[in-house]
Write a protein that holds these residues in place. Structure first.
Motif, PDB file in Angstrom:
ATOM      1  N   GLY A 147       0.785  -1.223   0.000  1.00 45.27           N
ATOM      2  CA  GLY A 147       0.000   0.000   0.000  1.00 45.27           C
ATOM      3  C   GLY A 147       0.819   1.275   0.000  1.00 45.27           C
ATOM      4  N   THR A 158      -1.800   4.321  -0.185  1.00 41.00           N
ATOM      5  CA  THR A 158      -3.072   4.149  -0.887  1.00 41.00           C
ATOM      6  C   THR A 158      -3.754   2.902  -0.336  1.00 41.00           C
ATOM      7  OG1 THR A 158      -2.104   5.140  -2.883  1.00 41.00           O
ATOM      8  CG2 THR A 158      -4.190   3.945  -3.137  1.00 41.00           C
ATOM      9  N   ASP A 159      -4.745   3.116   0.543  1.00 37.41           N
ATOM     10  CA  ASP A 159      -5.436   1.996   1.190  1.00 37.41           C
ATOM     11  C   ASP A 159      -4.449   1.018   1.808  1.00 37.41           C
ATOM     12  OD1 ASP A 159      -8.071   2.795   0.787  1.00 37.41           O
ATOM     13  OD2 ASP A 159      -8.117   1.993  -1.238  1.00 37.41           O
ATOM     14  N   GLY A 190      -8.191   7.245   7.306  1.00 32.18           N
ATOM     15  CA  GLY A 190      -7.325   6.327   8.019  1.00 32.18           C
ATOM     16  C   GLY A 190      -6.402   7.001   9.011  1.00 32.18           C
TER      17      GLY A 190
END
Length: 224
Positions: A147, A158-159, A190
């Protein structure tokens, strides 16, 4: 009350601004001569550019040694364009985006796996020409977890899954206190935290500049 000055060592993190870039890996990326490239039947080199006539095969250079987990900055110019797309492929299956239209393009590709040491430029019904092909390693001194990637002088998540890490292998000494500063930008969702050895900061979930001093945390400008 007597306030003693705090003495700080030099920065222990290498390439903390993610701007370090490696040497050029491509030979004859400006196509000044018709050499160093393996050409599929659709490709030719002339007048300082690589030309594709619409077929789907590759323009290839080898050996270029790519390392799993490393990120590479890949650039080329599309200088003539009629139709189709063209993209980077590093080793067997590390693909860049399919690109079309005149312009200068930059992609950051992280090597997830590899079975060979090839750089391929792949055309898909591409009729046009390219020039100024460049591939350089970026993100030196960092290990990227799932990620994470490097691009434009920053580390990008990214995620990234829970526990996915961006790691710098800095040597720490027992009974020392360490100050860590970092910036978060482009925040979407997040949490992220930093660790020194096995001691971690609070989780952060916003843009800003942050400082973590071992087990004592504060946000620059306001309390965490």
């Amino acid at each position: 009350t007597c306030a003693l000055p705090i003495s700080l060592s030099g920065n222990l993190v290498q390439n903390g601004d993610f701007s370090e870039i490696g040497s050029e890996l491509v030979v004859n990326g400006d196509f000044s001569v018709d050499s160093n490239w393996n050409k599929g039947t659709s490709w030719s080199i002339t007048n300082g550019k690589a030309i594709c006539n619409g077929g789907g095969n590759y323009l290839q250079q080898q050996p270029i040694v790519f390392e799993v987990g490393k990120t590479y900055k890949c650039e080329f110019d599309i200088i003539d364009y009629t139709s189709g797309t063209v993209r980077f492929r590093l080793s067997t299956s590390n693909n860049g985006s399919e690109l079309s239209g005149k312009g200068s393009y930059t992609e950051y590709i992280t090597i997830a796996s590899k079975t060979d040491n090839y750089l391929n430029i792949i055309g898909s019904s591409f009729i046009g020409s390219i020039d100024n092909v460049s591939v350089k390693e970026v993100g030196q001194n960092w290990t990227l977890g799932t990620g994470w990637s490097i691009g434009d002088g920053k580390a990008i998540a990214t995620d990234a899954a829970f526990g996915a890490q961006l790691v710098d292998d800095t040597t720490l000494e027992a009974n020392k206190k360490y100050k860590v500063t970092f910036d978060i930008s482009d925040y979407v969702k997040g949490n992220v935290r930093v660790g020194v050895g096995n001691v971690f900061s609070s989780e952060v979930s916003s843009n800003g500049s942050f400082t973590f001093i071992r087990s004592e945390e504060r946000r620059v400008g306001k309390e965490w």
